[in-house]
Design a protein around this motif. Structure first.
Motif, mmCIF file in Angstrom:
data_model
loop_
_atom_site.group_PDB
_atom_site.id
_atom_site.type_symbol
_atom_site.label_atom_id
_atom_site.label_comp_id
_atom_site.label_asym_id
_atom_site.label_seq_id
_atom_site.Cartn_x
_atom_site.Cartn_y
_atom_site.Cartn_z
ATOM 1 N N UNK A 77 20.026 3.805 1.936
ATOM 2 C CA UNK A 77 21.138 4.701 2.210
ATOM 3 C C UNK A 77 22.063 4.724 0.882
ATOM 4 N N UNK A 78 22.781 5.791 0.883
ATOM 5 C CA UNK A 78 24.007 5.787 -0.117
ATOM 6 C C UNK A 78 25.233 6.197 0.434
ATOM 7 N N UNK B 34 14.232 8.362 0.875
ATOM 8 C CA UNK B 34 13.008 7.246 0.416
ATOM 9 C C UNK B 34 13.416 5.789 1.118
ATOM 10 N N UNK B 35 12.336 5.130 1.006
ATOM 11 C CA UNK B 35 12.309 3.821 1.410
ATOM 12 C C UNK B 35 11.614 2.889 0.605
ATOM 13 N N UNK C 213 17.273 12.457 8.207
ATOM 14 C CA UNK C 213 16.238 11.898 7.584
ATOM 15 C C UNK C 213 15.456 13.144 6.973
ATOM 16 N N UNK C 214 15.125 12.770 5.829
ATOM 17 C CA UNK C 214 14.162 13.907 5.052
ATOM 18 C C UNK C 214 12.770 13.122 4.927
ATOM 19 N N UNK D 13 0.911 -1.313 -0.022
ATOM 20 C CA UNK D 13 0.028 0.012 -0.089
ATOM 21 C C UNK D 13 0.893 1.229 0.113
ATOM 22 N N UNK D 14 0.726 2.173 -1.101
ATOM 23 C CA UNK D 14 1.475 3.407 -1.157
ATOM 24 C C UNK D 14 1.437 4.144 0.082
ATOM 25 N N UNK D 15 0.177 4.071 0.987
ATOM 26 C CA UNK D 15 -0.017 4.847 2.031
ATOM 27 C C UNK D 15 0.631 4.367 3.277
ATOM 28 N N UNK D 16 1.275 3.117 3.235
ATOM 29 C CA UNK D 16 1.985 2.448 4.341
ATOM 30 C C UNK D 16 3.224 3.497 4.932
ATOM 31 N N UNK D 17 3.378 2.921 6.115
ATOM 32 C CA UNK D 17 4.623 3.530 6.751
ATOM 33 C C UNK D 17 5.844 3.320 6.148
ATOM 34 N N UNK D 18 6.656 4.198 6.154
ATOM 35 C CA UNK D 18 8.166 3.788 5.471
ATOM 36 C C UNK D 18 9.046 2.980 6.540
#
Length: 423
Positions: A257-258, A266-267, A301-302, A245-250
């Motif tokens: 990470x990079x 993003x997650x 975090x962003x 679900x796109x509305x789920x929690x990250x």
């Protein structure tokens, strides 16, 4: 030449009709390898190279071994690398890695193959670039089972190569060599900027002046007394909490990470709302520290989300630290060396709340000074980001050039009366 009609299908794929396909054994005057013995190195003498010194497109003479002249001469009688020859790793993890010999002095080899191109048919530079381009195919053809990869001299001789005319080989190699020069130049600039940044961090983030006295207006604090530290948590079994679900929690993981990036933006995965209660919720502006992989590396975090127990989160620092200043401080050797010291004695370097909480942080009391320091470091970080982006673009362009030039899809040198295709 009409490229639709001017190509022929070969075992190496489509190539121009005027190119030949040959075994290396037919276009090299010699294929041999260095000693299989392990001669005792000396402090000074003739350079002695093993597989670890053969890098892609580069020979590492800076870290080579040395042999006495008589030992070298005995090896060199059979295996005599010279300028424009090609070296190929033929055993171990780096199998099929090649480099062009570009020096005039003698050296010895161990467990490295030597390919001497027949100058009438093949140039060393073209051979090297072809082997770099075709390396994955070579490796995939020999890897199997549990034994370490190995290429016998006979197998090397049976490898095939497309053969344009010598002038076209030279033109292709020159174009790729020019690209390599640009890549090397950019890499040197990146290393220079890294050294400048390291020196600036050492000077700007230290609480002490050149005389070893505490800078005026600076203070030393214990991290755990001014920043909230928490460990992540994982709902189990995690498969029951993941959602498309796109509305789920990250669901923020190390893979999001990079190493080149300061922010997590993003997650890849998300969890259902119920997972929050068995995890740790994090918010924009929080700092994450990896407690094992990329030991102590901070990220800002962003995005909002939840974290597993491989992370530590630092929160509620805003009344004490400018976020960019804190990022550079946590990234500095001042802090990383404390982590290592506090974690010493354990078999694996791991961070926990106690270790991180005991770290000493130093800062100007003035937020304006913190911000000024961070802006200076951000400036050089910005320059490095541009250089890294340029480096990645050049690598991509080189790969594209190899794909088109080494297969004849683009011709930069053609038989007489046929114009070259512009790159």
């Amino acid at each position: 030449m009409d490229m639709k009609n001017g190509l022929k299908m070969t075992e190496l794929g489509l190539v121009p009709e005027d190119w030949e396909i040959e075994y290396l054994s037919n276009c090299c005057s010699k294929i041999t390898d260095g000693t299989h013995d392990t001669p005792k190195p000396v402090a000074y003498g003739i350079p002695f190279l093993t597989a670890v010194h053969i890098k892609e497109n580069r020979i590492d003479f800076n870290n080579c071994y040395y042999l006495p002249v008589p030992v070298h001469e005995a090896i060199f009688k059979r295996c005599n690398p010279e300028k424009n020859d090609v070296l190929m790793v033929n055993i171990g993890a780096g199998v099929a890695t090649t480099a062009l010999v570009e020096v005039d002095y003698e050296f010895s080899l161990k467990n490295v193959a030597l390919l001497k191109p027949n100058a009438a048919k093949l140039t060393g530079s073209f051979l090297n670039y072809w082997q770099v381009f075709y390396k994955k195919n070579i490796v995939s053809s020999i890897i199997g089972g549990g034994a370490q990869p190995f290429l016998s001299l006979s197998q090397i001789g049976k490898l095939k190569i497309p053969l344009p005319a010598i002038p076209e080989q030279a033109a292709i190699a020159t174009a790729l060599s020019d690209m390599d020069a640009l890549i090397t130049q950019t890499e040197k600039l990146i290393e220079k900027k890294k050294a400048i940044k390291k020196g600036m961090m050492q000077r700007l983030l230290s609480p002490y002046d050149a005389e070893g006295k505490m800078k005026i207006g600076w203070e030393i604090l214990q991290l755990g007394e001014v920043i909230k530290i928490s460990r992540g948590g994982s709902p189990r079994p995690i498969q029951n909490y993941l959602t498309a679900d796109p509305s789920g929690i990250n669901w923020i993981k190390i893979g999001d990470t990079s190493i080149k990036e300061k922010f997590i933006t993003s997650a890849q995965e998300k969890i259902i709302t119920e997972g929050i209660y068995q995890s740790r919720q994090v918010f924009v502006g929080d700092f994450l520290l990896s407690n094992s992989m990329s030991f102590g590396r901070p990220y800002i975090l962003k995005i909002e989300g939840c974290i597993h127990d491989g992370w530590l989160v630092l929160q509620e620092y805003q009344n004490t630290f400018d976020s960019d200043y804190l990022y550079y401080l946590l990234s500095s050797n001042f802090v990383l060396n404390q982590y290592r010291s506090l974690a010493a004695g354990s078999s694996v370097l791991n961070l926990n709340k106690e270790i991180v909480g005991n770290v000493k942080l130093f800062k100007p009391r003035s937020f304006q000074e913190q911000t000024s320091i961070a802006k200076t470091l951000n400036s050089i970080e910005h320059e490095m980001s541009h250089l890294n982006a340029r480096h990645e673009k050049l690598l991509f362009l080189k790969q594209s050039m190899m794909q088109t030039l080494l297969t004849g899809k683009i011709r930069i040198y053609k038989p007489e009366h046929e114009p070259a295709t512009p790159i």
